[in-house]
Design a protein around this motif. Structure first.
Motif, PDB file in Angstrom:
ATOM      1  N   PRO A  94       0.630  -1.199   0.051  1.00 58.53           N
ATOM      2  CA  PRO A  94       0.072   0.055   0.034  1.00 58.53           C
ATOM      3  C   PRO A  94       0.902   1.256   0.087  1.00 58.53           C
ATOM      4  N   THR A  95       0.224   2.370  -0.739  1.00 61.88           N
ATOM      5  CA  THR A  95       0.959   3.695  -0.810  1.00 61.88           C
ATOM      6  C   THR A  95       0.441   4.270   0.357  1.00 61.88           C
ATOM      7  N   VAL A  96       1.615   4.631   1.237  1.00 60.88           N
ATOM      8  CA  VAL A  96       1.544   5.497   2.420  1.00 60.88           C
ATOM      9  C   VAL A  96       1.009   7.054   2.056  1.00 60.88           C
ATOM     10  N   VAL A  97      -0.245   7.429   2.651  1.00 55.78           N
ATOM     11  CA  VAL A  97      -0.601   8.762   2.289  1.00 55.78           C
ATOM     12  C   VAL A  97      -1.204   9.377   3.569  1.00 55.78           C
TER      13      VAL A  97
ATOM     14  N   PHE B  97      -4.438   1.226  -3.802  1.00 59.37           N
ATOM     15  CA  PHE B  97      -4.260   0.661  -2.557  1.00 59.37           C
ATOM     16  C   PHE B  97      -3.426   1.446  -1.383  1.00 59.37           C
ATOM     17  N   VAL B  98      -4.024   1.934  -0.588  1.00 60.03           N
ATOM     18  CA  VAL B  98      -3.470   3.143   0.187  1.00 60.03           C
ATOM     19  C   VAL B  98      -3.380   2.638   1.700  1.00 60.03           C
ATOM     20  N   ARG B  99      -2.495   3.241   2.446  1.00 65.57           N
ATOM     21  CA  ARG B  99      -2.555   3.169   4.073  1.00 65.57           C
ATOM     22  C   ARG B  99      -2.340   4.464   4.682  1.00 65.57           C
ATOM     23  N   PHE B 100      -3.314   4.609   5.757  1.00 66.88           N
ATOM     24  CA  PHE B 100      -3.110   5.865   6.597  1.00 66.88           C
ATOM     25  C   PHE B 100      -2.358   5.262   7.817  1.00 66.88           C
ATOM     26  N   ASN B 101      -1.315   6.074   8.461  1.00 66.80           N
ATOM     27  CA  ASN B 101      -0.858   5.963   9.504  1.00 66.80           C
ATOM     28  C   ASN B 101      -1.309   6.982  10.657  1.00 66.80           C
ATOM     29  N   ASN B 102      -1.278   6.668  11.607  1.00 67.37           N
ATOM     30  CA  ASN B 102      -1.617   7.530  13.102  1.00 67.37           C
ATOM     31  C   ASN B 102      -2.853   8.336  12.932  1.00 67.37           C
ATOM     32  N   VAL B 103      -3.867   7.646  12.400  1.00 70.30           N
ATOM     33  CA  VAL B 103      -5.182   8.105  12.524  1.00 70.30           C
ATOM     34  C   VAL B 103      -6.271   7.676  13.531  1.00 70.30           C
TER      35      VAL B 103
ATOM     36  N   THR C 123      -9.686  11.051  11.410  1.00 67.74           N
ATOM     37  CA  THR C 123      -8.767  12.227  11.324  1.00 67.74           C
ATOM     38  C   THR C 123      -7.426  11.926  11.856  1.00 67.74           C
ATOM     39  N   ASP C 124      -6.366  12.837  11.508  1.00 65.85           N
ATOM     40  CA  ASP C 124      -4.961  12.734  11.734  1.00 65.85           C
ATOM     41  C   ASP C 124      -4.751  13.826  12.765  1.00 65.85           C
ATOM     42  N   GLY C 125      -5.798  14.553  13.382  1.00 65.36           N
ATOM     43  CA  GLY C 125      -5.641  15.516  14.094  1.00 65.36           C
ATOM     44  C   GLY C 125      -5.503  16.837  13.470  1.00 65.36           C
ATOM     45  N   THR C 126      -5.599  17.035  12.488  1.00 65.80           N
ATOM     46  CA  THR C 126      -5.577  18.181  11.254  1.00 65.80           C
ATOM     47  C   THR C 126      -6.626  18.407  10.286  1.00 65.80           C
ATOM     48  N   ASP C 127      -6.600  17.158   9.496  1.00 61.41           N
ATOM     49  CA  ASP C 127      -7.522  16.836   8.485  1.00 61.41           C
ATOM     50  C   ASP C 127      -8.443  15.627   8.919  1.00 61.41           C
ATOM     51  N   THR C 128      -9.612  15.717   8.259  1.00 59.96           N
ATOM     52  CA  THR C 128     -10.765  14.640   8.542  1.00 59.96           C
ATOM     53  C   THR C 128     -10.980  14.070   7.030  1.00 59.96           C
ATOM     54  N   LEU C 129     -11.306  12.951   7.172  1.00 60.51           N
ATOM     55  CA  LEU C 129     -11.721  12.135   5.996  1.00 60.51           C
ATOM     56  C   LEU C 129     -13.023  11.152   6.140  1.00 60.51           C
ATOM     57  N   ASP C 130     -13.779  11.178   5.016  1.00 62.53           N
ATOM     58  CA  ASP C 130     -14.871  10.290   5.243  1.00 62.53           C
ATOM     59  C   ASP C 130     -14.298   8.882   4.647  1.00 62.53           C
ATOM     60  N   PHE C 131     -15.118   7.861   5.692  1.00 59.75           N
ATOM     61  CA  PHE C 131     -14.700   6.508   5.227  1.00 59.75           C
ATOM     62  C   PHE C 131     -15.961   5.395   5.243  1.00 59.75           C
ATOM     63  N   ARG C 132     -16.074   4.821   4.101  1.00 58.47           N
ATOM     64  CA  ARG C 132     -17.103   4.063   3.908  1.00 58.47           C
ATOM     65  C   ARG C 132     -16.730   2.226   3.866  1.00 58.47           C
ATOM     66  N   VAL C 133     -17.579   1.711   4.291  1.00 55.16           N
ATOM     67  CA  VAL C 133     -17.280   0.080   4.412  1.00 55.16           C
ATOM     68  C   VAL C 133     -18.647  -0.347   3.586  1.00 55.16           C
ATOM     69  N   VAL C 134     -18.445  -0.846   2.445  1.00 55.48           N
ATOM     70  CA  VAL C 134     -19.489  -1.287   1.524  1.00 55.48           C
ATOM     71  C   VAL C 134     -19.745  -2.782   1.640  1.00 55.48           C
ATOM     72  N   LYS C 135     -20.956  -3.330   1.894  1.00 58.28           N
ATOM     73  CA  LYS C 135     -21.156  -4.967   2.296  1.00 58.28           C
ATOM     74  C   LYS C 135     -20.027  -5.462   2.794  1.00 58.28           C
TER      75      LYS C 135
END
Length: 215
Positions: free
Chosen positions: A153-156, A176-182, A203-215
């Protein structure tokens, strides 16, 4: 027995499109004794477009290749994302970006595995709710070239996702990505397995992102 052995032929570069009869082929590696045999077949010349070219958008955020029939190559990172049905989507990825693929011609390819290197030929560039994807046509095909490739996974960061230029190049779409420390803002048990899925945020403490689990 030779009659039960697959013979793979690599064509010379620069061949013209057409039908070839009684052509000589020979072994050029593997330490085996060279044996000349004859083969007949047709050559179809297809233009390969890197996945990157599908992710270049016009001023309205729509792929400049929309409705084109294209042939691409990449590594399979998912086969049936929704887990049910036969349409998919699946995903192929190169080192720069990825694209989703809809159609049982892809998801139903015999022996297809995550990590396979494939050529997907004659798929139509379409769009669904802003997602650039490849859709089945009557001549679509999937060819497995090799297997066992590892795609890490690409760390973003969340900011990497948010600063993408939607009317430019959507690099991370389908990747295929990976978020660390969120941390998740929404707490509780993930409702994985529900038919409709659910939304959350992290959130990473600064920005927030929507996350969805489908089925």
């Amino acid at each position: 027995a030779l009659s039960a052995t697959k013979v793979y032929v690599r064509l010379k570069s620069g061949l013209n499109e057409g039908t070839y009869n009684s052509e000589d082929i020979s072994n050029a590696g593997g330490g085996a004794t060279t044996q000349n045999v004859t083969a007949s077949g047709s050559v179809t010349v297809k233009s390969f477009f890197p996945i990157d070219s599908l992710k270049v958008n016009d001023a309205d955020g729509i792929s400049t290749k929309l409705n084109d029939k294209v042939t691409n190559t990449g590594i399979v990172t998912s086969i049936k994302q929704l887990g049910t049905g036969t349409s998919g989507p699946g995903t192929i990825q190169n080192k720069n970006t990825a694209v989703s693929i809809y159609g049982s011609t892809f998801t139903g390819t015999s022996g297809l595995q995550i990590g396979d290197s494939v050529v997907v030929a004659d798929w139509k560039v379409t769009q669904y709710s802003g997602l650039t994807e490849l859709s089945y046509t009557s001549t679509s095909s999937v060819t497995i070239i090799s297997s066992g490739h590892k795609v890490d996974p690409t760390v973003v960061k969340i900011s990497d996702i948010k600063k993408q230029t939607w009317n430019g190049f959507e690099k991370y779409e389908g990747m295929f990505v990976r978020f660390n420390n969120v941390r998740f803002i929404t707490t509780g048990t993930f409702a994985v397995g529900t038919s409709s899925g659910f939304n959350a945020q992290f959130t990473d403490g600064t920005d927030t992102l929507d996350f969805r689990v489908v089925k």
